[in-house]
Design an enzyme around this catalytic site. Structure first.
Site, mmCIF file in Angstrom:
data_model
loop_
_atom_site.group_PDB
_atom_site.id
_atom_site.type_symbol
_atom_site.label_atom_id
_atom_site.label_comp_id
_atom_site.label_asym_id
_atom_site.label_seq_id
_atom_site.Cartn_x
_atom_site.Cartn_y
_atom_site.Cartn_z
ATOM 1 N N THR A 11 0.817 -1.217 0.000
ATOM 2 C CA THR A 11 0.000 0.000 0.000
ATOM 3 C C THR A 11 0.853 1.271 0.000
ATOM 4 O O THR A 11 0.500 2.266 -0.639
ATOM 5 C CB THR A 11 -0.935 -0.010 1.234
ATOM 6 O OG1 THR A 11 -1.865 -1.073 1.061
ATOM 7 C CG2 THR A 11 -1.697 1.287 1.400
ATOM 8 N N SER A 57 1.743 -7.519 -0.624
ATOM 9 C CA SER A 57 2.568 -8.370 0.248
ATOM 10 C C SER A 57 2.054 -9.802 0.325
ATOM 11 O O SER A 57 2.770 -10.696 0.770
ATOM 12 C CB SER A 57 2.722 -7.765 1.636
ATOM 13 O OG SER A 57 1.551 -7.916 2.388
ATOM 14 N N THR A 89 1.558 -4.315 4.508
ATOM 15 C CA THR A 89 1.457 -4.625 5.942
ATOM 16 C C THR A 89 0.866 -6.016 6.204
ATOM 17 O O THR A 89 1.005 -6.539 7.306
ATOM 18 C CB THR A 89 0.576 -3.585 6.652
ATOM 19 O OG1 THR A 89 -0.717 -3.595 6.044
ATOM 20 C CG2 THR A 89 1.173 -2.201 6.572
ATOM 21 N N ASP A 90 0.214 -6.593 5.178
ATOM 22 C CA ASP A 90 -0.548 -7.824 5.446
ATOM 23 C C ASP A 90 0.312 -8.981 5.943
ATOM 24 O O ASP A 90 -0.123 -9.759 6.790
ATOM 25 C CB ASP A 90 -1.293 -8.268 4.177
ATOM 26 C CG ASP A 90 -2.464 -7.355 3.854
ATOM 27 O OD1 ASP A 90 -2.867 -6.567 4.734
ATOM 28 O OD2 ASP A 90 -2.978 -7.427 2.724
#
Ligand code: ASP
Length: 329
Positions: A11, A57, A89-90
């Protein structure tokens, strides 16, 4: 003094669109990301940018991460003071932990990302990137292992969890709290966790070929999905209820599995440890350990899976796995 910046998409870099498809995609390079950070020049540290991958990710793999940790290591060997990695971030709690298990240097390796993409009001990428660069340049952030800098907080990769799907305050270390904060641009390290010996280097082909399943236990679970798992997987992490419990019907299924492959018991609760010697019912932690399950301690299910994959890819036997779980769990 130089900081190496390695960008992997996510993101934080999703400032573009693909023709004919709705939604943002990763487009921004490291140069774009640093150009969007107000106050970077005042840091007075040259940033040496590499853009090896621009992916969501969810597409990061163990093999790719081994390569990136290798690039970060080379940057330090070539004189970088610290390294920053940007990504989605996932999967960050898994990738940063994988890197932490292997990182041999005193120099900081700092992961960061963003929850709001650069096209949105209040995008958090620039602030997170600036914080990460400050941490990577801070002499007192050395020897802390792999770190995550987000939302003006500093977390140890080994305790980090993503706790919310959209909040900019998604990252937390529920068992310990953050290691420090970035206050008015100053990196304040408030507590220093002991470091572990890094694991030996892992062969990417072996890691690719090492299959570790994650099985989340649910109410009325009869374990049907576990049929045949020992033929396709090298190990399984069980995310049990609370302190490490499963329905009594599932206990013998897990016991049979543990006779063939390592089965590691963790908690699906999100924080806290599985216990070792408190409950005695069939399906409790004492019963499951008696049946051969290994205790994952404080390791959350995702991190236990990362650790097991690295260990088994390095040919670790049951004793080494047990010892590593005791060290990291
Ligand atoms: N889905 C995005 C990713 O992980 C989310 C993010 O970057 O925060 O790539």
């Amino acid at each position: 003094m130089t900081i190496a910046l390695i960008t992997l998409g996510g993101t934080i870099a999703m400032g573009g669109v693909d023709a004919g498809r709705p939604g943002v995609v990763a487009r921004l390079t490291g140069a774009d990301l640093t150009a969007a950070v107000p106050g970077l020049a005042e840091l007075g540290v040259p940033v040496d940018v590499r853009d090896p991958h621009a992916v969501p990710s969810a597409n990061l793999t163990g093999r790719l991460l081994l390569d990136v940790v290798g690039q970060a290591s080379q940057a330090v060997a070539d004189g970088a003071t610290g390294v920053v990695i940007t990504q989605g971030t996932d999967t960050l709690e898994e990738t940063a932990f994988l890197a932490d298990l292997l990182w041999p240097h005193a120099a900081p390796l700092v992961f960061t990302g963003a929850m709001r993409n650069p096209t949105l009001a209040g995008a958090d990428g620039p602030a997170n990137l600036l914080a990460a660069l400050r941490v990577a340049a801070a002499p007192h952030a050395r020897d802390l292992g792999v770190l995550v800098a987000v939302n003006d907080e500093l977390h140890a990769a080994r305790w980090l969890r993503k706790t919310h799907s959209t909040s900019t305050a998604t990252f937390a270390s529920p068992n310990t709290g953050p290691l420090g904060q970035v206050i008015e641009g100053e990196v304040r390290v408030l507590t220093r966790p002991p470091r572990h010996e890094p694991l030996p280097p892992v062969d990417p082909d072996r890691l690719d070929a090492t299959r570790v399943a994650l099985y989340v236990v649910t109410m009325d679970d009869d374990g049907l999905l576990l049929n045949g798992l020992a033929d396709t997987h090298h190990a399984v992490v069980v995310a049990g209820f609370g302190v490490g419990h499963v329905p009594s019907a599932l206990a013998p299924v897990l016991g049979d599995l543990a006779e063939r492959i390592p089965v590691v018991l963790t908690s699906r609760s999100g924080a806290g440890s599985v216990l070792r010697h408190t409950y005695g019912a069939v399906g409790s932690e004492t019963d499951l350990q008696r049946r051969g399950l290994l205790n994952g301690g404080l390791l959350d299910p995702y991190k236990a899976r990362v650790l097991l994959r690295l260990l088994l890819a390095g040919d670790a036997g049951r004793d080494e796995v047990t010892a590593a779980l005791a060290r990291h769990g």
